[in-house]
Scaffold this motif. Sequence first.
Motif, mmCIF file in Angstrom:
data_model
loop_
_atom_site.group_PDB
_atom_site.id
_atom_site.type_symbol
_atom_site.label_atom_id
_atom_site.label_comp_id
_atom_site.label_asym_id
_atom_site.label_seq_id
_atom_site.Cartn_x
_atom_site.Cartn_y
_atom_site.Cartn_z
ATOM 1 N N LYS A 1 18.628 33.765 21.238
ATOM 2 C CA LYS A 1 19.191 34.715 21.174
ATOM 3 C C LYS A 1 20.014 34.333 21.318
ATOM 4 C CE LYS A 1 15.340 37.157 21.895
ATOM 5 N NZ LYS A 1 14.161 38.588 22.915
ATOM 6 N N ALA B 1 23.881 35.091 19.315
ATOM 7 C CA ALA B 1 25.730 35.867 19.857
ATOM 8 C C ALA B 1 26.549 35.552 20.291
ATOM 9 C CB ALA B 1 24.798 36.420 21.265
ATOM 10 N N ARG C 1 25.131 42.454 26.206
ATOM 11 C CA ARG C 1 23.464 42.793 26.465
ATOM 12 C C ARG C 1 22.897 41.469 26.611
ATOM 13 N NH1 ARG C 1 23.858 46.045 21.570
ATOM 14 N NH2 ARG C 1 24.325 47.480 22.249
ATOM 15 N N MET C 2 23.430 39.933 26.260
ATOM 16 C CA MET C 2 22.581 38.826 25.950
ATOM 17 C C MET C 2 22.480 39.022 27.377
ATOM 18 S SD MET C 2 21.857 38.001 23.299
ATOM 19 C CE MET C 2 20.463 39.797 22.287
ATOM 20 N N THR D 1 31.608 43.823 19.879
ATOM 21 C CA THR D 1 31.617 42.469 19.954
ATOM 22 C C THR D 1 30.912 42.222 21.894
ATOM 23 O OG1 THR D 1 32.601 41.319 18.614
ATOM 24 C CG2 THR D 1 31.597 39.964 19.843
ATOM 25 N N ASP E 1 27.922 43.204 22.392
ATOM 26 C CA ASP E 1 26.540 42.592 21.934
ATOM 27 C C ASP E 1 26.847 41.541 23.230
ATOM 28 O OD1 ASP E 1 25.835 43.729 20.045
ATOM 29 O OD2 ASP E 1 26.720 43.223 18.486
ATOM 30 N N ALA E 2 27.228 40.699 24.252
ATOM 31 C CA ALA E 2 27.779 40.091 24.843
ATOM 32 C C ALA E 2 26.772 40.097 25.951
ATOM 33 C CB ALA E 2 28.543 39.140 24.718
#
Length: 118
Positions: free
Chosen positions: A71, A75, A30-31, A24, A27-28
């Motif tokens: 996006k 997320a 990456r955003m 998680t 992913d954060a």
Amino acid sequence: MYARDNESGTTPSQEQPTSAQVQTAVDAFRMLSDATRLRLMWLLSTGEYDVSSLATAIGTARPSVSQHLAKLRLAGLVQTRREGRRVLYRARDAHVRAVINEALSHADHEVSGIPRHD
């Protein structure tokens, strides 16, 4: 002393994060690794904005801002609320605002040469 020798003294804050927590966070990050999304998140960490206001503030086309916001929302980094026909966006919570603030404060130290601190 090795880390495995200290199992009995481990506190919850010292425990390894779970795989789900790590994924998680990845992913954060990456955003947030996109410059437009980071600029949006900086604004959204200071208040609520609609798409038009965000597009104007960062000098990007509305459709692009809308795609980035979608996006970020998926997320879990932003949330929305309706005000009449407008949809207002903001950073989801204090944790997200803190991550944005710390990342940009770190960058300020790197760019400006301000001494580091703990």
